[in-house]
Design a protein around this motif. Structure first.
Motif, PDB file in Angstrom:
ATOM      1  N   THR A 108       0.838  -1.165   0.044  1.00 17.74           N
ATOM      2  CA  THR A 108      -0.041   0.007  -0.182  1.00 17.74           C
ATOM      3  C   THR A 108       0.693   1.263  -0.100  1.00 17.74           C
ATOM      4  O   THR A 108       1.079   1.780  -1.045  1.00 17.74           O
ATOM      5  N   PHE A 109       1.500   1.588   1.232  1.00 13.27           N
ATOM      6  CA  PHE A 109       2.453   2.759   1.243  1.00 13.27           C
ATOM      7  C   PHE A 109       3.439   2.735   0.412  1.00 13.27           C
ATOM      8  O   PHE A 109       3.909   3.616  -0.560  1.00 13.27           O
ATOM      9  N   GLY A 110       4.190   1.513   0.248  1.00  5.72           N
ATOM     10  CA  GLY A 110       5.209   1.332  -0.457  1.00  5.72           C
ATOM     11  C   GLY A 110       5.099   1.429  -1.912  1.00  5.72           C
ATOM     12  O   GLY A 110       5.604   2.437  -2.797  1.00  5.72           O
ATOM     13  N   LEU A 111       3.936   0.924  -2.379  1.00  5.13           N
ATOM     14  CA  LEU A 111       3.676   1.110  -3.747  1.00  5.13           C
ATOM     15  C   LEU A 111       3.151   2.573  -4.042  1.00  5.13           C
ATOM     16  O   LEU A 111       3.653   2.793  -5.279  1.00  5.13           O
ATOM     17  N   PHE A 112       2.360   3.032  -3.117  1.00  2.00           N
ATOM     18  CA  PHE A 112       2.033   4.578  -3.459  1.00  2.00           C
ATOM     19  C   PHE A 112       3.241   5.284  -3.603  1.00  2.00           C
ATOM     20  O   PHE A 112       3.362   6.152  -4.508  1.00  2.00           O
ATOM     21  N   VAL A 113       4.162   5.316  -2.747  1.00  2.00           N
ATOM     22  CA  VAL A 113       5.564   6.028  -2.844  1.00  2.00           C
ATOM     23  C   VAL A 113       6.097   5.763  -4.221  1.00  2.00           C
ATOM     24  O   VAL A 113       6.646   6.699  -4.769  1.00  2.00           O
ATOM     25  N   PRO A 182       4.481  -5.403  17.110  1.00  3.41           N
ATOM     26  CA  PRO A 182       4.119  -4.444  16.116  1.00  3.41           C
ATOM     27  C   PRO A 182       5.378  -3.360  16.094  1.00  3.41           C
ATOM     28  O   PRO A 182       5.783  -2.799  14.753  1.00  3.41           O
ATOM     29  N   THR A 183       5.820  -2.891  17.190  1.00  2.00           N
ATOM     30  CA  THR A 183       6.890  -1.712  17.012  1.00  2.00           C
ATOM     31  C   THR A 183       8.114  -2.417  16.279  1.00  2.00           C
ATOM     32  O   THR A 183       8.528  -1.575  15.508  1.00  2.00           O
ATOM     33  N   ILE A 184       8.523  -3.759  16.565  1.00  2.00           N
ATOM     34  CA  ILE A 184       9.683  -4.169  15.824  1.00  2.00           C
ATOM     35  C   ILE A 184       9.143  -4.134  14.345  1.00  2.00           C
ATOM     36  O   ILE A 184       9.988  -4.048  13.558  1.00  2.00           O
ATOM     37  N   ILE A 185       7.965  -4.788  14.161  1.00  2.00           N
ATOM     38  CA  ILE A 185       7.733  -4.895  12.801  1.00  2.00           C
ATOM     39  C   ILE A 185       7.979  -3.326  11.850  1.00  2.00           C
ATOM     40  O   ILE A 185       8.231  -3.419  10.871  1.00  2.00           O
ATOM     41  N   LEU A 186       7.231  -2.450  12.798  1.00  5.15           N
ATOM     42  CA  LEU A 186       7.432  -1.073  12.070  1.00  5.15           C
ATOM     43  C   LEU A 186       9.002  -0.673  12.022  1.00  5.15           C
ATOM     44  O   LEU A 186       9.187   0.065  10.764  1.00  5.15           O
ATOM     45  N   VAL A 187       9.747  -1.103  12.890  1.00  6.02           N
ATOM     46  CA  VAL A 187      11.058  -0.648  12.653  1.00  6.02           C
ATOM     47  C   VAL A 187      11.746  -1.422  11.397  1.00  6.02           C
ATOM     48  O   VAL A 187      12.465  -0.744  10.810  1.00  6.02           O
ATOM     49  N   ASN A 188      10.961  -2.456  11.508  1.00  2.00           N
ATOM     50  CA  ASN A 188      11.766  -3.421  10.188  1.00  2.00           C
ATOM     51  C   ASN A 188      11.499  -2.750   9.104  1.00  2.00           C
ATOM     52  O   ASN A 188      12.044  -2.560   8.170  1.00  2.00           O
ATOM     53  N   ALA A 189      10.190  -2.406   8.954  1.00  2.00           N
ATOM     54  CA  ALA A 189       9.672  -1.679   7.541  1.00  2.00           C
ATOM     55  C   ALA A 189      10.299  -0.300   7.525  1.00  2.00           C
ATOM     56  O   ALA A 189      10.473  -0.018   6.261  1.00  2.00           O
ATOM     57  N   TRP A 190      10.606   0.290   8.298  1.00  2.00           N
ATOM     58  CA  TRP A 190      11.307   1.620   8.202  1.00  2.00           C
ATOM     59  C   TRP A 190      12.830   1.184   7.492  1.00  2.00           C
ATOM     60  O   TRP A 190      13.283   2.089   6.481  1.00  2.00           O
ATOM     61  N   ARG A 191      13.197   0.399   7.872  1.00  2.00           N
ATOM     62  CA  ARG A 191      14.479  -0.101   7.230  1.00  2.00           C
ATOM     63  C   ARG A 191      14.446  -0.715   5.739  1.00  2.00           C
ATOM     64  O   ARG A 191      14.947  -0.268   4.699  1.00  2.00           O
ATOM     65  N   TRP A 192      13.377  -1.634   5.551  1.00  3.77           N
ATOM     66  CA  TRP A 192      13.192  -2.538   4.638  1.00  3.77           C
ATOM     67  C   TRP A 192      12.563  -1.828   3.628  1.00  3.77           C
ATOM     68  O   TRP A 192      12.925  -2.058   2.231  1.00  3.77           O
ATOM     69  N   LEU A 193      11.704  -0.894   3.629  1.00  3.80           N
ATOM     70  CA  LEU A 193      10.790  -0.489   2.777  1.00  3.80           C
ATOM     71  C   LEU A 193      11.375   0.254   1.507  1.00  3.80           C
ATOM     72  O   LEU A 193      10.984  -0.092   0.155  1.00  3.80           O
ATOM     73  N   GLY A 194      12.731   0.717   1.724  1.00  4.03           N
ATOM     74  CA  GLY A 194      13.368   1.282   0.424  1.00  4.03           C
ATOM     75  C   GLY A 194      13.682   0.345  -0.554  1.00  4.03           C
ATOM     76  O   GLY A 194      13.710   0.592  -1.830  1.00  4.03           O
ATOM     77  N   PRO A 196      11.591  -2.728  -1.675  1.00  5.56           N
ATOM     78  CA  PRO A 196      10.523  -2.701  -2.285  1.00  5.56           C
ATOM     79  C   PRO A 196      10.093  -1.635  -3.273  1.00  5.56           C
ATOM     80  O   PRO A 196       9.799  -1.781  -4.353  1.00  5.56           O
ATOM     81  N   ILE A 197      10.151  -0.630  -2.601  1.00  8.70           N
ATOM     82  CA  ILE A 197      10.136   0.756  -3.383  1.00  8.70           C
ATOM     83  C   ILE A 197      10.982   0.971  -4.721  1.00  8.70           C
ATOM     84  O   ILE A 197      10.271   0.956  -5.772  1.00  8.70           O
ATOM     85  N   THR A 198      12.127   0.586  -4.564  1.00  8.72           N
ATOM     86  CA  THR A 198      13.134   0.573  -5.452  1.00  8.72           C
ATOM     87  C   THR A 198      12.842  -0.357  -6.467  1.00  8.72           C
ATOM     88  O   THR A 198      12.550  -0.223  -7.988  1.00  8.72           O
ATOM     89  N   VAL A 199      12.236  -1.711  -6.109  1.00  8.88           N
ATOM     90  CA  VAL A 199      12.017  -2.815  -7.058  1.00  8.88           C
ATOM     91  C   VAL A 199      10.687  -2.270  -7.787  1.00  8.88           C
ATOM     92  O   VAL A 199      10.486  -2.550  -8.946  1.00  8.88           O
ATOM     93  N   TYR A 200       9.538  -1.818  -7.078  1.00  5.19           N
ATOM     94  CA  TYR A 200       8.410  -1.348  -7.800  1.00  5.19           C
ATOM     95  C   TYR A 200       8.661  -0.185  -8.597  1.00  5.19           C
ATOM     96  O   TYR A 200       8.060  -0.215 -10.035  1.00  5.19           O
TER      97      TYR A 200
END
Lengths: 326, 419
Positions: A108-113, A182-194, A196-200
């Motif tokens: 959702t967020f990643g694809l949008f970005v 959930p906090t750890i998942i969000l921290v992980n997403a903060w690092r990881w999202l770049g 999938p965004i680049t791949v998309y």
């Protein structure tokens, strides 16, 4: 190599058969030579440990000593005997939760970005770098950084919440059984999202602009054009990304280990298969002095491998089928 | 010719000299000594020099490995029939796994006479709990008690409490004066075990209960144990705000920065506190029981020991070194050099806080229950206690549920409970 093979094709086989056979052999030798380094490294560091842990899972261990063949006892214990079965199920559930939430955020967020970046100008190019930057940091750094930020006494997160008038929301994020995972998942997403965004983004840039323009000329709204033209073409990319995310999230360990240790603290609420495996196989480093159980640990590792393997193969098969349909 | 002859004479002379030198000294033996104490390398070099001065024909080489990798490195080497001559051993379960695999040499009273001086409870950490055979000379003990900031106590006008109610009242006064009474937090599960060690023995009835439960005469579902857990909860208002998010280093920082007035912790904290804040004035007391004179237990456990590889080629030399490590002289050196309580009875540490801690333990000590009795197999009593206390302090489990969870986990492998 290309040049060599085209040369080879020119030479008629019946004229000089012996030379052709020789060439073929020497060509194979070259192939093997090129393959060898990767193959050796792969065998020594991947295939051998995998096979040996498979072997260990069928052996009964007393501390460090092998006690003989155990059959399926280790698997039985892990799957059906409390507290192991309970922990295994809990850890599996957390892995699934980890994956589902990460998947939702990135698609959702990643694809949008990614779509926004694909449309954007120079300013957004800068943003792309900013989004990608955390991914280049090591998990140890990310974990430690967020440990400091989330610290209830000195951390900035709770201070920031107080500053914007949300003091009531402040809590020990990593110590609360409800918010820890959930906090750890969000921290992980903060690092990881770049990633999938680049791949998309790469996927989006591979879709010819004309297709979307044609749809717009035919009177489609921007959303319709995205939904019915761009998205279907991007699906294989999203599918591959999802499989990668699945593999990554089911192997999740480092970030949790750095932020919460290997005991799934607090009270197993952040326990995933990785920490459960580590704790069982090597003893809990945070409690100290506990003896590891190689057999049980190996059984957990084998089960992890089977789950990841099965789901990944099913996922790839689904994507292939879809591509054929298209 | 003349030159040749003189050369030959020279050669013969040199040869004689060389033979003479080697035959004069006894054969030199070098013992290897593996450890996980990388931080103590200088101290051990000093200890070894003292030993070498007394035994000139024995050299000892101290080789420390990374703490977290030591167990694996050692186990692998021992499995392969190699490894060091002298082994720095972990305590309890960690040691027992190596001993029962036959990798360690049994130490008998005739080999190491000083072993007779050690209390039975301390030696338990270096013995096989089934056979009672001893495999190591204990080097350090750790003592759990309340460590407090004397300056803060003086400023607020407080004195060491003699009853549990006084302890709670002191905590309330400290809280009213803007201090965090206790810096103990719960993010790192194992810190709860330390808190348990400091508080619970005073309410489950000290050694009566611990002996009974270790011998299997009662279990952890005993009402005394449940009661002690309930008493621990009474400390919750005096722990830091959001204490479930407070990790071990946060606890230390809070105390060292004088935000918190007390911390229930081990004797190993002394060195850290003094390094973090050299101006800190430390005092110690044991948590009191409900009536004056009740409770006051310091929980004690053995930190590790020195053992001998079963396949060493230098048994006599090893025993000489081990006897040196068991001597009062060594214990004194160890305590003064490393600021840790030596396990050797009769050592008088120069460090005043350490000396005070030791006197607490001499006055009234009880085994640090899960470490001493229940850390031999998985799930260990420590893991069960630590994680379920996290749940209890988060209101997810009642004290009764904690007790039954601990029992259910231990009954799987602890034979005395299976009867």
């Amino acid at each position: 190599m290309l040049a060599a093979s085209s040369c080879h094709r020119i030479i008629p086989k019946h004229v000089n058969g012996g030379v052709a056979v020789n060439r073929k052999r020497s060509r194979q030798r070259v192939y093997i030579m090129f393959l060898a380094p990767a193959l050796i490294v792969y065998t020594v560091f991947m295939v051998y440990p995998l096979l040996s842990s498979l072997g260990y899972s069928f052996i009964k261990w007393d501390g460090y000593i092998r006690q003989g063949f155990a059959g399926l006892d280790n698997f039985k214990k892990v799957l059906f005997e409390r507290p192991y079965s309970e922990r295994l199920l809990g850890a599996l559930r957390h892995n699934v939760f980890f994956f589902v939430v990460t998947f939702l955020i990135q698609t959702t967020f990643g694809l949008f970005v990614a779509v926004a970046l694909a449309k954007g100008g120079r300013f957004l190019r800068v943003c792309q770098t900013v989004y990608f930057a955390p991914y280049t940091l090591s998990q140890v750094v990310v974990g430690f950084l967020w440990l400091l930020l989330l610290n209830p006494t000195w951390g900035q997160v709770n201070k920031f919440l107080a500053l914007i008038g949300l003091k009531g929301l402040a809590r020990p994020w990593l110590g609360d059984m409800v918010t820890a995972l959930p906090t750890i998942i969000l921290v992980n997403a903060w690092r990881w999202l770049g990633f999938p965004i680049t791949v998309y983004l790469a996927g989006l840039q591979g879709i010819p602009l004309e297709l979307e323009e044609a749809a717009r000329v035919d009177g489609a709204t921007p959303w319709q054009a995205f939904r019915h033209v761009v998205l279907p073409l991007l699906l294989p990319t999203i599918g591959m990304m999802t499989i990668l995310t699945f593999i990554y999230d089911f192997n999740a360990f480092e970030l949790i280990f750095i932020m919460q240790g290997s005991s799934g603290s607090p009270y197993y609420s952040t326990d995933v298969l990785g920490t459960f495996f580590y704790r069982t196989a090597f003893g809990d480093a945070t409690t100290g002095g506990e003896v590891g159980q190689v057999g049980l640990g190996s059984a957990i590792a084998v089960l992890m491998f089977l789950v990841i393997c099965a789901v990944s193969i099913a996922g790839v098969w689904l994507i292939r089928r879809q591509e054929v349909e298209m | 010719m003349k030159l040749l002859r003189s050369l030959a004479v020279c050669l013969i002379l040199m040869l004689c000299l060389a033979i003479g030198v080697t035959s004069a000294a006894a054969p030199n033996v070098e013992l290897t000594f593996w450890s996980w104490r990388t931080e103590d390398i200088d101290a051990y070099d000093k200890f070894v020099k003292v030993f070498e001065a007394e035994n000139p024909n024995i050299k000892v080489k101290f080789i420390p490995f990374k703490n977290t990798e030591y167990n694996t490195i050692l186990a692998t080497a021992l499995q392969g029939g190699t490894g060091p001559d002298i082994v720095h051993l972990r305590s309890y379960g960690g040691m027992e796994a190596l001993a029962s695999a036959g990798y360690l040499m049994e130490l008998t009273a005739s080999d190491v006479p000083d072993l007779a001086k050690f209390p039975k409870d301390i030696l338990r950490g270096a013995s096989n709990r089934h056979t009672g055979k001893i495999y190591g000379v204990p080097f350090a003990i750790q003592i759990i008690q309340v460590i407090y900031n004397k300056t803060i106590f003086d400023n607020v006008g407080l004195e060491e409490p003699t009853t549990w109610d006084e302890f709670l009242k002191i905590s309330q006064t400290l809280k009213d004066n803007g201090y965090v009474p206790l810096s103990n937090g719960g993010k790192d599960a194992w810190a709860f075990e330390t808190l348990f060690g400091g508080v619970a023995p005073n309410f489950y009835g000290g050694n009566d209960f611990s002996n009974a439960v270790i011998n299997g005469e009662t279990t952890f579902e005993d009402a005394r144990f449940v009661y002690s857990l309930r008493k621990m909860l009474e400390l919750r208002p005096y722990m830091p705000k959001d204490f479930m998010g407070i990790g071990y280093t946060d606890m230390q920082m809070m105390f060292a920065q004088e935000m918190a007035a007390m911390m229930i912790g081990g004797s190993y904290e002394t060195a850290t506190f003094e390094r973090l804040n050299p101006d800190l004035k430390l005092g110690v007391f044991a948590v009191p029981g409900e009536k004056a004179g009740d409770g006051g237990y310091a929980a004690v456990y053995m930190d590790g020991s020195y053992g001998i590889n079963a396949v060493t080629k230098h048994k006599t030399e090893c025993l000489k070194f081990i006897n040196f490590l068991a001597s009062l002289e060594y214990g004194q050196m160890f305590a003064d050099e490393l600021s840790q309580p030596s396990a050797i009875p009769g050592v008088k540490p120069k460090h005043p806080v350490l000396a005070e801690m030791l006197s607490l333990a001499e006055n009234k000590s009880t085994p640090h229950l899960m470490v001493v009795g229940f850390r031999f197999e998985q799930p260990s009593g420590s893991t069960l206690l630590q994680t379920s206390l996290q749940a209890m302090f988060s209101d997810k489990l009642t004290p009764e549920e904690v007790a039954s969870e601990i029992h259910e986990g231990l009954v799987k492998w602890y034979e005395p409970f299976q009867k």
